[in-house]
Design a protein around this motif. Structure first.
Motif, PDB file in Angstrom:
ATOM      1  N   HIS A  89      45.837 -30.626  36.658  1.00 58.25           N
ATOM      2  CA  HIS A  89      45.520 -29.343  36.009  1.00 58.25           C
ATOM      3  C   HIS A  89      46.498 -29.135  34.864  1.00 58.25           C
ATOM      4  N   GLN A  90      45.980 -29.016  33.649  1.00 60.16           N
ATOM      5  CA  GLN A  90      46.789 -28.723  32.463  1.00 60.16           C
ATOM      6  C   GLN A  90      46.479 -27.298  32.007  1.00 60.16           C
ATOM      7  N   VAL A  91      47.520 -26.487  31.888  1.00 57.40           N
ATOM      8  CA  VAL A  91      47.376 -25.081  31.488  1.00 57.40           C
ATOM      9  C   VAL A  91      48.091 -24.878  30.160  1.00 57.40           C
ATOM     10  N   VAL A  92      47.424 -24.230  29.212  1.00 53.35           N
ATOM     11  CA  VAL A  92      48.027 -23.926  27.909  1.00 53.35           C
ATOM     12  C   VAL A  92      47.951 -22.426  27.659  1.00 53.35           C
ATOM     13  N   LEU A  93      49.048 -21.867  27.155  1.00 58.49           N
ATOM     14  CA  LEU A  93      49.067 -20.475  26.712  1.00 58.49           C
ATOM     15  C   LEU A  93      48.685 -20.427  25.242  1.00 58.49           C
ATOM     16  N   SER A  94      47.671 -19.634  24.913  1.00 56.67           N
ATOM     17  CA  SER A  94      47.194 -19.516  23.535  1.00 56.67           C
ATOM     18  C   SER A  94      47.072 -18.038  23.163  1.00 56.67           C
ATOM     19  N   ILE A  95      46.252 -17.733  22.179  1.00 53.61           N
ATOM     20  CA  ILE A  95      46.215 -16.396  21.580  1.00 53.61           C
ATOM     21  C   ILE A  95      44.777 -15.899  21.524  1.00 53.61           C
ATOM     22  N   VAL A  96      44.562 -14.657  21.910  1.00 57.98           N
ATOM     23  CA  VAL A  96      43.241 -14.040  21.782  1.00 57.98           C
ATOM     24  C   VAL A  96      42.800 -14.081  20.313  1.00 57.98           C
ATOM     25  N   GLY A  97      41.574 -14.523  20.082  1.00 57.32           N
ATOM     26  CA  GLY A  97      41.033 -14.559  18.728  1.00 57.32           C
ATOM     27  C   GLY A  97      41.528 -15.703  17.870  1.00 57.32           C
ATOM     28  N   VAL A  98      42.200 -16.680  18.489  1.00 55.63           N
ATOM     29  CA  VAL A  98      42.883 -17.722  17.716  1.00 55.63           C
ATOM     30  C   VAL A  98      41.929 -18.537  16.847  1.00 55.63           C
ATOM     31  N   ASP A  99      40.692 -18.707  17.287  1.00 49.13           N
ATOM     32  CA  ASP A  99      39.743 -19.521  16.538  1.00 49.13           C
ATOM     33  C   ASP A  99      38.956 -18.716  15.506  1.00 49.13           C
ATOM     34  N   GLN A 100      39.340 -17.450  15.305  1.00 46.87           N
ATOM     35  CA  GLN A 100      38.620 -16.599  14.374  1.00 46.87           C
ATOM     36  C   GLN A 100      39.461 -16.183  13.166  1.00 46.87           C
ATOM     37  N   VAL A 101      40.643 -16.770  13.021  1.00 45.96           N
ATOM     38  CA  VAL A 101      41.517 -16.424  11.896  1.00 45.96           C
ATOM     39  C   VAL A 101      41.993 -17.710  11.216  1.00 45.96           C
ATOM     40  N   GLU A 103      42.540 -18.365   8.298  1.00 45.52           N
ATOM     41  CA  GLU A 103      43.466 -18.142   7.176  1.00 45.52           C
ATOM     42  C   GLU A 103      44.928 -18.323   7.599  1.00 45.52           C
ATOM     43  N   LEU A 104      45.211 -18.228   8.886  1.00 43.45           N
ATOM     44  CA  LEU A 104      46.583 -18.356   9.377  1.00 43.45           C
ATOM     45  C   LEU A 104      46.825 -19.784   9.869  1.00 43.45           C
ATOM     46  N   ASP A 105      47.804 -20.456   9.273  1.00 45.15           N
ATOM     47  CA  ASP A 105      48.111 -21.839   9.655  1.00 45.15           C
ATOM     48  C   ASP A 105      48.396 -21.954  11.149  1.00 45.15           C
ATOM     49  N   TYR A 106      49.182 -21.017  11.673  1.00 46.50           N
ATOM     50  CA  TYR A 106      49.584 -21.111  13.080  1.00 46.50           C
ATOM     51  C   TYR A 106      48.381 -20.975  14.001  1.00 46.50           C
ATOM     52  N   TYR A 107      47.451 -20.104  13.649  1.00 46.11           N
ATOM     53  CA  TYR A 107      46.258 -19.941  14.475  1.00 46.11           C
ATOM     54  C   TYR A 107      45.382 -21.190  14.408  1.00 46.11           C
ATOM     55  N   ARG A 108      45.289 -21.787  13.235  1.00 46.19           N
ATOM     56  CA  ARG A 108      44.538 -23.049  13.128  1.00 46.19           C
ATOM     57  C   ARG A 108      45.205 -24.137  13.964  1.00 46.19           C
ATOM     58  N   ALA A 109      46.529 -24.130  13.996  1.00 46.52           N
ATOM     59  CA  ALA A 109      47.259 -25.124  14.781  1.00 46.52           C
ATOM     60  C   ALA A 109      46.998 -24.953  16.274  1.00 46.52           C
ATOM     61  N   LYS A 110      47.004 -23.716  16.740  1.00 41.46           N
ATOM     62  CA  LYS A 110      46.732 -23.470  18.161  1.00 41.46           C
ATOM     63  C   LYS A 110      45.278 -23.807  18.505  1.00 41.46           C
ATOM     64  N   THR A 111      44.373 -23.619  17.570  1.00 38.31           N
ATOM     65  CA  THR A 111      42.978 -24.000  17.795  1.00 38.31           C
ATOM     66  C   THR A 111      42.857 -25.512  17.960  1.00 38.31           C
ATOM     67  N   VAL A 112      43.599 -26.278  17.161  1.00 39.48           N
ATOM     68  CA  VAL A 112      43.632 -27.735  17.317  1.00 39.48           C
ATOM     69  C   VAL A 112      44.135 -28.095  18.713  1.00 39.48           C
ATOM     70  N   GLN A 113      45.189 -27.428  19.151  1.00 38.66           N
ATOM     71  CA  GLN A 113      45.731 -27.687  20.486  1.00 38.66           C
ATOM     72  C   GLN A 113      44.675 -27.433  21.566  1.00 38.66           C
ATOM     73  N   GLU A 114      43.993 -26.296  21.468  1.00 42.39           N
ATOM     74  CA  GLU A 114      42.937 -25.983  22.434  1.00 42.39           C
ATOM     75  C   GLU A 114      41.840 -27.041  22.435  1.00 42.39           C
ATOM     76  N   GLN A 119      38.991 -31.665  25.135  1.00 42.17           N
ATOM     77  CA  GLN A 119      38.463 -33.023  25.023  1.00 42.17           C
ATOM     78  C   GLN A 119      39.249 -34.026  25.859  1.00 42.17           C
ATOM     79  N   GLY A 120      40.346 -33.581  26.468  1.00 43.70           N
ATOM     80  CA  GLY A 120      41.226 -34.479  27.197  1.00 43.70           C
ATOM     81  C   GLY A 120      40.671 -34.899  28.550  1.00 43.70           C
ATOM     82  N   PRO A 121      41.422 -35.731  29.252  1.00 40.27           N
ATOM     83  CA  PRO A 121      40.937 -36.331  30.498  1.00 40.27           C
ATOM     84  C   PRO A 121      41.172 -35.490  31.752  1.00 40.27           C
ATOM     85  N   THR A 122      41.861 -34.345  31.611  1.00 39.92           N
ATOM     86  CA  THR A 122      42.322 -33.602  32.778  1.00 39.92           C
ATOM     87  C   THR A 122      41.653 -32.233  32.862  1.00 39.92           C
TER      88      THR A 122
END
Length: 246
Positions: A89-101, A103-114, A119-122
């Protein structure tokens, strides 16, 4: 149950470790100070040995476009190490609305992480939290001078870091969601209103000027940062929290 907490010495991670241990779990903090380099993978296999769950609350050292490479590299490194260790089980802490902004580099980065996690194996869980109460000082400082603070009227639904910790621990000790849990505070504010509440509670006589182009949250849509109808609401109210921290 053994849980390895990536970023386990930070604001959220250290509290996650404490709460898991108090509940009888073996919680292992993994961070540079414990000999784990998430970018290179150094020390990661040792930290994950025997772990059933990995909780990832590590943060990028920057909020600019370099954060995209950070989250891409570290998520891939962690997924590969978790597969070698047999993590279930892999758990990640992210941000509400992260894939809807975007314009913000950090939000795009967290979307990549999600996306990489999905797509991962776990089996996985994503906990998306709203903005932390504890970050209001930083938000105020971004657009402030000696007499005024400029803030947009963007609606937010902030929550206490301690409540974020509770949400992460609850998800980490349960079955994988293979999806997202949104968590938010109990109250919705316009950000400029929240600034006035904060300054008043701290006896700060600066004026808050509503400026819908000020600060990083100016680019967020009206309800992007709100938990939504499916959000799990935390118990701590901002006014109570700020009185207790004065």
């Amino acid at each position: 149950m053994k849980v390895t907490v990536i970023g386990g010495t930070g604001l959220i991670g250290s509290q996650v470790v404490q709460k898991l241990r108090a509940a009888g779990h073996e919680a292992v903090p993994a961070a540079p100070s414990t000999g784990v380099d998430l970018l290179t993978g150094e020390g990661l296999d040792r930290a994950l040995e025997g772990a059933q769950v990995v909780v990832n609350v590590a943060n990028s050292p920057t909020f600019d476009d370099a954060s995209i490479d950070f989250f891409r590299t570290t998520m891939n490194t962690l997924l590969a190490a978790g597969e070698r260790a047999g993590v279930g089980h892999q758990v990640v802490l992210s941000i509400v609305g992260v894939d809807q902004v975007p314009e913000l580099d950090y939000y795009r980065a967290k979307t990549v992480q999600e996306d990489l996690l999905r797509q991962g194996p776990t089996p996985y869980s994503i906990v998306r939290a709203t903005q932390f109460f504890e970050f209001m000082n930083a938000v105020l400082s971004w657009t402030a001078d000696d007499s005024t603070v400029r803030l947009p009227a963007t609606r937010i639904q902030p929550m206490a870091a301690a409540d974020v910790v509770d949400a992460v621990v609850d998800v980490a000790t349960g079955a994988p969601l293979n999806g997202i849990r949104n968590v938010a505070g109990p109250d919705v504010f316009a950000l400029d209103e929240l600034g006035r509440i904060t300054l008043a509670a701290r006896h700060d006589d600066r004026d808050v000027v509503t400026d819908d182009k000020a600060g990083m949250f100016a680019v967020a849509g009206q309800d992007v940062l709100i938990g939504g109808p499916d959000a799990h609401l935390a118990p701590t109210h901002y006014r109570d929290w700020i009185r207790s921290t004065r």
